[in-house]
Design an enzyme around this catalytic site. Structure first.
Site: not given
Ligand code: GGG
Length: 329
Positions: A121, A168, A200, A224, A228
């Site tokens: 990122y 990893k 993983d 991230d 989820d």
């Molecule tokens: N409120 C979290 C949000 O809007 N997430 C969307 C997203 O793609 N976030 C990328 C991240 O958390 O780095």
């Protein structure tokens, strides 16, 4: 909270415009806060030519903390620079189950400490030719150490036995090699126990036996994705809050995105954003108010109105009102 705190409020896109006002209702009921409203996201990009106007960056950089909603297509140009603006090196993402809420894995109670500045990122992407694109995965010893120091402080101050580091390094030998070596070294210096797991394999173990995990420390993308996954174990993305912690400031946001499929209907679950507001209160030193808000959310989830994601028919506003009704007088 000794004096009136200033909190920037950035709903972002989609359901951000529904869940953030719901959380503000709750914050208004428990604390004396000065709110500074600002905008960002896809809609702003269309109207003003940029998804992150200068004024928003300034408001977030100057406020004691920020309550953020959700991003859409312009995520990389909104939330990443905002995290940078507050020097946020870790994203704290707790995932737990709540009495009365159906969960795939009722034993889940863990927190993910996600590196928040680099990895894939870091934004170093290139389109070299029509056929070829590249992405540079940035991992520094300094960011890995900063995360590890935070993780050690976190386990010590919250009474955890230690943490599990996800990586990893059998494939990303150099980058995750540096990451995990640094985390290991810092934990050893602090006398904190560390387990390790390939990220993983951890995904499988999390899905099957989340009780085996307590505090998870991981690189940016892994955090991230794994958070989820954890949301799926406890009843959905509507339940997971997060805190982007910097040295002096923080941004507090639900883990979920802008949910275009339900945006505008007024039925988004505000729990994750209200729980993020509780993390904000704690960050500002209002521990009692944070506890009250968490207890009120828990009580609402147990026997109050529910939004459709949890099997109910209630609106976002009805859930927020129910939370406010369950706060102490
Ligand atoms: N409120 C979290 C949000 O809007 N997430 C969307 C997203 O793609 N976030 C990328 C991240 O958390 O780095």
């Amino acid at each position: 909270m000794s004096e009136t705190a200033t909190v920037a409020v950035v709903p972002g896109d989609g359901i951000g415009h529904e869940v953030v006002p719901a959380a503000l209702e709750v914050l208004d009921a428990v604390a004396d806060i000065e709110f500074v409203h600002a905008e960002a996201g896809d809609a702003v990009a269309e109207q003003r030519g940029t998804p992150l106007p200068e004024g928003t960056l300034e408001a977030v950089s100057e406020a004691d903390a920020t309550l953020f909603g959700a991003t859409g297509e312009t995520s990389a140009d909104v939330i990443l620079p905002l995290r940078d603006a507050v020097d946020s090196f870790v994203n704290v993402r707790p995932a737990r189950t709540y009495p009365g809420v159906d969960a795939v894995q009722p034993e889940t109670d863990l927190v993910i400490l996600r590196e928040n500045t680099e990895g894939v990122y870091a934004g170093v992407e290139n389109r070299l030719t029509e056929d070829v694109s590249t992405l540079t995965r940035l991992v520094t010893q300094s960011a890995s150490r900063r995360l590890a120091e935070f993780a050690c402080d976190y386990v010590e101050s919250n009474g955890h036995d230690g943490f599990t580091v996800a990586h990893k390094n059998n494939v990303m030998r150099v980058t995750d090699g540096l990451f995990v070596d640094t985390v290991r070294e810092e934990a050893a210096a602090r006398g904190v126990d560390v387990d390790e797991a390939y990220m993983d394999a951890m995904a499988t173990h999390l899905a099957m036996d989340p009780a085996g995990y307590d505090v998870i420390v991981c690189p940016n993308l892994a955090g991230d994705v794994l958070s989820d996954l954890a949301a799926g174990l406890v009843g959905g993305l509507g339940l997971l809050p997060s805190a982007n912690i910097g040295s002096e400031r923080g941004i507090f946001e639900p883990v979920h995105g802008c949910a275009p499929d339900i945006a505008g209907e007024g039925i988004a679950n505000p729990s994750a954003t209200i729980l993020s507001a509780a993390m904000l209160l704690e960050f500002l030193g209002a521990d009692g108010a944070a506890r009250d808000v968490r207890a009120a959310v828990e009580a609402t989830l147990a026997d109050g109105p529910r939004t459709p994601d949890l099997g109910g028919t209630a609106t976002t506003d009805a859930v927020a009102e129910a939370v406010v009704d369950r706060l102490p007088e």
